[in-house]
Scaffold this active site. Structure first.
Site, PDB file in Angstrom:
ATOM      1  N   GLU A  58       0.834  -1.183   0.000  1.00  0.00           N
ATOM      2  CA  GLU A  58       0.000   0.000   0.000  1.00  0.00           C
ATOM      3  C   GLU A  58       0.877   1.244   0.000  1.00  0.00           C
ATOM      4  O   GLU A  58       1.890   1.294   0.680  1.00  0.00           O
ATOM      5  CB  GLU A  58      -0.813  -0.074   1.279  1.00  0.00           C
TER       6      GLU A  58
ATOM      7  N   CYS B  90       3.373   8.429   1.491  1.00  0.00           N
ATOM      8  CA  CYS B  90       3.604   7.496   2.592  1.00  0.00           C
ATOM      9  C   CYS B  90       3.971   6.145   1.983  1.00  0.00           C
ATOM     10  O   CYS B  90       3.162   5.558   1.260  1.00  0.00           O
ATOM     11  CB  CYS B  90       2.315   7.404   3.412  1.00  0.00           C
TER      12      CYS B  90
ATOM     13  N   CYS C 214       4.634  -7.111   8.409  1.00  0.00           N
ATOM     14  CA  CYS C 214       5.613  -6.661   9.406  1.00  0.00           C
ATOM     15  C   CYS C 214       5.716  -7.740  10.475  1.00  0.00           C
ATOM     16  O   CYS C 214       4.698  -8.249  10.938  1.00  0.00           O
ATOM     17  CB  CYS C 214       5.169  -5.342  10.040  1.00  0.00           C
TER      18      CYS C 214
ATOM     19  N   CYS D 161       2.491  -5.603  16.339  1.00  0.00           N
ATOM     20  CA  CYS D 161       1.779  -4.720  17.270  1.00  0.00           C
ATOM     21  C   CYS D 161       0.296  -5.074  17.253  1.00  0.00           C
ATOM     22  O   CYS D 161      -0.284  -5.297  16.186  1.00  0.00           O
ATOM     23  CB  CYS D 161       1.988  -3.258  16.878  1.00  0.00           C
TER      24      CYS D 161
ATOM     25  N   CYS E 169      -2.261  -3.000  15.055  1.00  0.00           N
ATOM     26  CA  CYS E 169      -1.878  -2.629  13.689  1.00  0.00           C
ATOM     27  C   CYS E 169      -2.263  -3.712  12.688  1.00  0.00           C
ATOM     28  O   CYS E 169      -1.905  -4.880  12.853  1.00  0.00           O
ATOM     29  CB  CYS E 169      -0.370  -2.386  13.644  1.00  0.00           C
TER      30      CYS E 169
ATOM     31  N   GLY F  13       5.115  -2.070   7.350  1.00  0.00           N
ATOM     32  CA  GLY F  13       6.444  -2.579   7.662  1.00  0.00           C
ATOM     33  C   GLY F  13       7.279  -1.710   8.571  1.00  0.00           C
ATOM     34  O   GLY F  13       6.964  -0.552   8.817  1.00  0.00           O
ATOM     35  N   GLU F  14       8.351  -2.293   9.080  1.00  0.00           N
ATOM     36  CA  GLU F  14       9.278  -1.589   9.964  1.00  0.00           C
ATOM     37  C   GLU F  14      10.530  -1.235   9.154  1.00  0.00           C
ATOM     38  O   GLU F  14      11.333  -2.103   8.818  1.00  0.00           O
ATOM     39  CB  GLU F  14       9.625  -2.492  11.156  1.00  0.00           C
TER      40      GLU F  14
ATOM     41  N   SER G 211       9.706   6.418  10.302  1.00  0.00           N
ATOM     42  CA  SER G 211       9.026   6.104  11.553  1.00  0.00           C
ATOM     43  C   SER G 211       9.413   4.690  11.969  1.00  0.00           C
ATOM     44  O   SER G 211       9.379   3.774  11.158  1.00  0.00           O
ATOM     45  CB  SER G 211       7.509   6.202  11.347  1.00  0.00           C
TER      46      SER G 211
ATOM     47  N   LEU H  16       5.614   5.495  19.886  1.00  0.00           N
ATOM     48  CA  LEU H  16       5.714   5.199  21.317  1.00  0.00           C
ATOM     49  C   LEU H  16       4.427   4.530  21.828  1.00  0.00           C
ATOM     50  O   LEU H  16       4.443   3.425  22.313  1.00  0.00           O
ATOM     51  CB  LEU H  16       6.031   6.478  22.103  1.00  0.00           C
ATOM     52  N   HIS H  17       3.320   5.241  21.703  1.00  0.00           N
ATOM     53  CA  HIS H  17       1.973   4.701  21.942  1.00  0.00           C
ATOM     54  C   HIS H  17       1.647   4.269  23.363  1.00  0.00           C
ATOM     55  O   HIS H  17       0.504   3.891  23.635  1.00  0.00           O
ATOM     56  CB  HIS H  17       1.664   3.530  20.992  1.00  0.00           C
TER      57      HIS H  17
ATOM     58  N   ASN I 296      -7.394   4.603  14.131  1.00  0.00           N
ATOM     59  CA  ASN I 296      -8.338   4.107  13.130  1.00  0.00           C
ATOM     60  C   ASN I 296      -8.797   2.718  13.584  1.00  0.00           C
ATOM     61  O   ASN I 296      -7.985   1.808  13.675  1.00  0.00           O
ATOM     62  CB  ASN I 296      -7.607   4.021  11.782  1.00  0.00           C
TER      63      ASN I 296
ATOM     64  N   CYS J 166      -2.882   2.360   7.884  1.00  0.00           N
ATOM     65  CA  CYS J 166      -1.682   1.522   7.889  1.00  0.00           C
ATOM     66  C   CYS J 166      -2.009   0.046   7.690  1.00  0.00           C
ATOM     67  O   CYS J 166      -2.631  -0.578   8.526  1.00  0.00           O
ATOM     68  CB  CYS J 166      -0.969   1.720   9.229  1.00  0.00           C
TER      69      CYS J 166
HETATM   70  N1  SAH Z   1       6.714   0.246  11.667  1.00  0.00           N
HETATM   71  C1  SAH Z   1       6.876   1.652  11.755  1.00  0.00           C
HETATM   72  C2  SAH Z   1       6.375   2.407  10.547  1.00  0.00           C
HETATM   73  C3  SAH Z   1       5.053   1.984   9.974  1.00  0.00           C
HETATM   74  S1  SAH Z   1       3.604   2.137  10.981  1.00  0.00           S
HETATM   75  C4  SAH Z   1       6.214   2.185  13.008  1.00  0.00           C
HETATM   76  O1  SAH Z   1       5.491   1.447  13.654  1.00  0.00           O
HETATM   77  O2  SAH Z   1       6.488   3.324  13.342  1.00  0.00           O
HETATM   78  C5  SAH Z   1       3.191   3.836  10.759  1.00  0.00           C
HETATM   79  C6  SAH Z   1       2.300   4.384  11.862  1.00  0.00           C
HETATM   80  O3  SAH Z   1       0.941   3.927  11.728  1.00  0.00           O
HETATM   81  C7  SAH Z   1       2.756   3.967  13.261  1.00  0.00           C
HETATM   82  O4  SAH Z   1       2.842   5.071  14.097  1.00  0.00           O
HETATM   83  C8  SAH Z   1       1.662   3.017  13.657  1.00  0.00           C
HETATM   84  O5  SAH Z   1       1.589   2.934  15.014  1.00  0.00           O
HETATM   85  C9  SAH Z   1       0.444   3.633  13.004  1.00  0.00           C
HETATM   86  N2  SAH Z   1      -0.752   2.776  13.014  1.00  0.00           N
HETATM   87  C10 SAH Z   1      -0.818   1.434  12.988  1.00  0.00           C
HETATM   88  N3  SAH Z   1      -2.099   1.017  13.076  1.00  0.00           N
HETATM   89  C11 SAH Z   1      -2.862   2.123  13.159  1.00  0.00           C
HETATM   90  C12 SAH Z   1      -4.265   2.345  13.281  1.00  0.00           C
HETATM   91  N4  SAH Z   1      -5.129   1.351  13.320  1.00  0.00           N
HETATM   92  N5  SAH Z   1      -4.693   3.623  13.364  1.00  0.00           N
HETATM   93  C13 SAH Z   1      -3.823   4.650  13.304  1.00  0.00           C
HETATM   94  N6  SAH Z   1      -2.491   4.500  13.177  1.00  0.00           N
HETATM   95  C14 SAH Z   1      -2.009   3.251  13.116  1.00  0.00           C
HETATM   96 FE1  SF4 Z   2       4.031  -2.258  14.664  1.00  0.00          FE
HETATM   97 FE2  SF4 Z   2       4.753  -0.482  12.750  1.00  0.00          FE
HETATM   98 FE3  SF4 Z   2       4.982  -3.139  12.342  1.00  0.00          FE
HETATM   99 FE4  SF4 Z   2       2.557  -2.022  12.475  1.00  0.00          FE
HETATM  100  S1  SF4 Z   2       4.099  -1.627  10.921  1.00  0.00           S
HETATM  101  S2  SF4 Z   2       3.236  -3.958  13.445  1.00  0.00           S
HETATM  102  S3  SF4 Z   2       2.905  -0.422  14.002  1.00  0.00           S
HETATM  103  S4  SF4 Z   2       6.064  -1.938  13.863  1.00  0.00           S
END
Ligand code: SAH
Ligand code: SF4
Length: 332
Positions: free
Chosen positions: A81, A95, A102, A106, A109, A152-153, A184, A208-209, A283, A324
């Protein structure tokens, strides 16, 4: 598109040819080598076969009208995406994804929940930006910013992400300023330290979250290995070396991390120069829902009452972060 082997394909060509080819890809934004008439017919045919430029994308426009998403199908059939955000101040932010899926899992996510398929190649990362650059060119516009906040990370694909950034940044190519490119990360400390030594002016954002280890480990399993203390130590060392601002992303998830007490804990962690907090509305996914507007405002006010710099306008990621991983999830 696959320009991963471009150098090999051009192996026997003179140096100026390499220049012409790069100009065609990154400046003229050609989508088929047949458009590039400065090259011989034979070379065009060879390039179409061995380094094709066409991008297979399916568009999904968001409701708001200021952002668009596409699903790009890669050569092996997997899809990723990528999103374009049009900001009212004229910025055109892409983006990009760095991996298919990934592995960090998390719990909130969609990408994390779909598991991990593979890292993207340099060509596949650049392809996402080229897609939008070609679209924008139709309206005489160009990509101004790039954020690695898609699937992805990025730090688990460090070398390819950095190589792609160098291509995006190249003054003879897309010429996107390093200061307009952001990575990020979920907080991989080895790579945060590595990035600090790259001498690149790109921006770093940390997902951070959560303001304490118990909650962060619940939401982001990677925290079990890192811990917030070690993460912030790595960030402090990064700031000491680069003197650059670091943005901490904080999703507001209903009933999980959004109370006044969480805000106070967060304020204590964030009370340092060059730290700033970006509050992101969540979201909804299968497991969690988003905090109310009122809760988000209260959270923000609490942080501000401690003198923390807070943004809520999604400086780097915009509304699309909310999506995401969810597009590719849909296709699957
Ligand atoms: N893996 C990296 C980069 C990709 S995720 C990271 O985690 O930073 C990009 C952002 O989207 C992150 O801040 C992630 O926490 C956020 N994200 C993931 N799921 C989401 C959701 N359901 N609603 C809003 N943001 C979300
Ligand atoms: Fe976590 Fe970022 Fe990977 Fe989603 S893309 S699982 S927020 S590290």
């Amino acid at each position: 598109m696959n320009i991963e082997n471009l150098e090999q394909v051009l192996d026997k060509e003179p140096g100026y040819r390499v220049k012409q080819v790069k100009q065609a890809i990154y400046v003229n934004l050609a989508s088929n080598w047949d458009e590039v008439t400065v090259l011989s017919k034979d070379l065009r045919a060879k390039l179409n076969k061995e380094a094709p430029l066409d991008i297979k994308a399916e568009a999904f426009d968001s409701k708001k009208g200021n952002s668009s998403k596409v699903l790009i199908t890669l050569q092996d059939g997997l899809s990723i995406e990528t999103v374009l955000m049009k900001h009212s101040d004229g910025r055109r932010t892409v983006c990009v994804s760095s991996q298919v899926g990934c592995p960090l899992g998390c719990s909130f996510c969609a990408t994390g929940q779909m598991g991990f398929k593979r890292n993207l190649t340099v060509s596949e990362i650049v392809e996402q930006v080229l897609y939008w650059a070609r679209e924008l060119k139709k309206h005489d516009e160009r990509v101004s910013n790039v954020v690695f906040m898609g699937m992805g990370e990025p730090f688990l694909n460090y070398d390819n992400v950095l190589a792609a950034i160098r291509i995006l940044n190249d003054g003879d190519g897309l010429n996107i300023g390093a200061r307009r490119i952001s990575i990020s990360t979920a907080g991989l400390i080895v790579e945060i330290r590595k990035l600090a030594k790259e001498d690149m002016q790109i921006n770093l954002a940390i997902s951070l979250h959560a303001p304490n280890d118990a909650l962060r480990t619940k939401l982001m399993p990677v925290n079990a290995k890192v811990s917030i203390r070690r993460l912030l130590k790595a960030v402090d060392d990064y700031i000491a070396l680069t003197n650059r601002k670091v943005m901490f992303e904080y999703l507001l998830i209903n009933g999980e991390n959004d109370t006044n007490n969480h805000a106070e804990q967060l304020a204590k962690l964030m009370d340092k120069p060059l730290y700033m907090v970006n509050l992101i509305p969540f979201n909804p996914t299968q497991k969690y829902t988003s905090s109310s507007k009122k809760t988000i405002n209260n959270f923000r006010e609490t942080l501000e009452s401690f003198g923390i710099e807070v943004s809520q306008r999604h400086g780097y990621g915009g509304d699309i972060k909310a999506a995401c991983g969810q597009l590719a999830g849909r296709k699957k």
